[in-house]
Write a protein that holds these residues in place. Structure first.
Motif, PDB file in Angstrom:
ATOM      1  N   ARG A 290       0.845  -1.190   0.000  1.00 52.19           N
ATOM      2  CA  ARG A 290       0.000   0.000   0.000  1.00 52.19           C
ATOM      3  C   ARG A 290       0.882   1.243   0.000  1.00 52.19           C
ATOM      4  NH1 ARG A 290      -1.680   1.507   5.969  1.00 52.19           N
ATOM      5  NH2 ARG A 290      -0.288   0.197   7.217  1.00 52.19           N
ATOM      6  N   ASN A 291       0.317   2.393  -0.372  1.00 50.81           N
ATOM      7  CA  ASN A 291       1.094   3.631  -0.405  1.00 50.81           C
ATOM      8  C   ASN A 291       0.833   4.511   0.812  1.00 50.81           C
ATOM      9  OD1 ASN A 291      -1.441   4.650  -0.906  1.00 50.81           O
ATOM     10  ND2 ASN A 291      -0.961   5.532  -2.904  1.00 50.81           N
ATOM     11  N   THR A 292       0.273   3.895   1.879  1.00 53.26           N
ATOM     12  CA  THR A 292       0.025   4.600   3.124  1.00 53.26           C
ATOM     13  C   THR A 292       0.795   3.918   4.249  1.00 53.26           C
ATOM     14  OG1 THR A 292      -1.934   3.236   3.525  1.00 53.26           O
ATOM     15  CG2 THR A 292      -2.272   5.355   2.403  1.00 53.26           C
ATOM     16  N   GLN A 293       0.778   4.536   5.414  1.00 54.01           N
ATOM     17  CA  GLN A 293       1.454   3.957   6.577  1.00 54.01           C
ATOM     18  C   GLN A 293       0.562   4.053   7.799  1.00 54.01           C
ATOM     19  OE1 GLN A 293       5.176   6.134   6.840  1.00 54.01           O
ATOM     20  NE2 GLN A 293       6.257   4.527   5.709  1.00 54.01           N
TER      21      GLN A 293
ATOM     22  N   ARG B 190      -4.528   2.267  -1.065  1.00 52.12           N
ATOM     23  CA  ARG B 190      -4.577   2.797   0.302  1.00 52.12           C
ATOM     24  C   ARG B 190      -4.431   1.708   1.362  1.00 52.12           C
ATOM     25  NH1 ARG B 190      -6.181   7.464   2.092  1.00 52.12           N
ATOM     26  NH2 ARG B 190      -7.459   6.542   3.750  1.00 52.12           N
TER      27      ARG B 190
END
Length: 365
Positions: free
Chosen positions: A85-88, A101
């Motif tokens: 995913r490109n979130t943390q 996400r």
């Protein structure tokens, strides 16, 4: 021939690195075993579904099996890392969720089970309290791919191992595909041999069980993949693949069983295979488009898996431009030899008992 000679030579050079990595993992596990590193236990039932190897064992359909088993009696939540995913940090799936996400597997859970509390967090130990704050009515948490996440003490560990490459025949990274040594199977409460042939004999199962050598507290089950009714990517209406010419678009570790299934129902199957968890960008969409346009046959249809469909949703407009039907092929696992009710009851009893122990007055009333 040269490749067949080359790879064994490379593996010889990888062996010292596997020894070093194995020692580090062994030491880490040992420090957890003796209590030097602590594990957090929560006041809700926690079930871990994981494996010893790096991918390809079929964890996702087994998590879905547990969701279907438990969702009508309990408030179920899932927690995954959210791979690629490109979130943390901690996130819960909502109306804005997509594969970028929250990751493709959590997105698959969210799309198939809209009422389910789907969450992602790299660190489950800190993620679970956030989940329980957001969903205090949670009865049971399913931890996806967290067998090595020992900072959380799960009440039930379910270990999945692939029939074609069981852990007892594999080796530790990078010499093999194991994340930790074979002896780590001892932490499991349930061991499932996945992706078995549908016609597997009970004698073959007994032989594998004997090789696994389960401990007294462990039970071994065998599961096979069952392909369900395909449905249209855009309308979700059921469709048939019989006699079609299929362009299979997939990003799974071992597509061979899926290809074999499609070969059994379709006229022809053309495979576009990408790495596991791969995202579809302009280059891949152009390849899919060119394949669809240049394959001069009737009855063309693009087929993909449910997990891959979560990432293809990000390219929905480009898929509409192809003017070729896009079909999703769902799968479900089947527990072999009539052992489904036995497995179900073990899981249900664990959840029931843990809830009663942690909340006796409320649950009893």
């Amino acid at each position: 021939m040269k490749l067949n000679i080359f790879f064994p030579i490379v593996r010889v050079f990888l062996y010292p690195f596997a020894l070093i990595y194995g020692c580090i993992v062994w030491l880490r596990n040992r420090l957890y075993d003796v209590g030097f590193f602590s594990s957090v236990e929560f006041a809700v039932p926690v079930i871990t579904v994981g494996n010893l190897s790096v991918g390809g064992t079929g964890k996702t359909p087994h998590v879905e099996y547990l969701i279907r088993l438990l969702q009508y009696r309990f408030q179920v939540a899932t927690m995954s890392r959210g791979y690629k995913r490109n979130t943390q940090g901690f996130l819960m799936a909502d109306a804005k969720a997509n594969a970028l996400r929250i990751g493709d597997e959590p997105m698959q859970y969210h799309m198939k089970f809209p009422e389910l509390a789907v969450s992602v967090a790299e660190e489950r130990m800190t993620g679970i309290p956030y989940l329980l704050q957001r969903r205090p009515d949670t009865d049971v948490i399913l931890l996806d791919d967290a067998y090595q996440h020992r900072s959380v003490k799960a009440g039930m560990n379910i270990l999945i191992t692939d029939y074609s490459r069981p852990f007892y025949k594999d080796y530790i990274l990078p010499y093999g595909r194991l994340r930790e040594g074979r002896s780590a199977y001892k932490r499991a409460h349930i061991i499932i041999v996945s992706k078995c042939p549908a016609d597997m004999t009970e004698e073959a199962a007994r032989t594998m069980t004997g090789t696994i050598n389960p401990l007294p507290h462990q039970q071994v089950f065998f599961s096979a993949v069952g392909y369900r009714t395909p449905y249209d990517f855009f309308t979700q209406q059921h469709v048939s693949l019989v006699g079609k010419n299929i362009i299979l678009v997939c990003c799974i570790a071992r597509p061979e069983p899926l290809v074999a299934h499609l070969d059994s129902v379709a006229d022809q199957v053309h495979v576009l295979s990408y790495p596991d968890h791969h995202y579809f960008y302009s280059k891949e969409m152009e390849e899919i488009k060119a394949t669809a346009q240049n394959w001069d046959v009737a009855g063309k249809v693009i087929v993909t898996t449910e997990k891959d469909a979560t990432r293809l949703h990000l390219q929905m407009e480009k898929l509409k431009e192809l003017d070729v039907p896009v079909v999703v092929l769902p799968i479900e696992i089947e527990l072999l030899f009539g052992k489904g009710p036995v497995f179900d009851r073990i899981v249900e009893q664990y959840v029931e008992q843990t809830i009663m122990e942690n909340n006796p007055p409320e649950y009893g009333n």
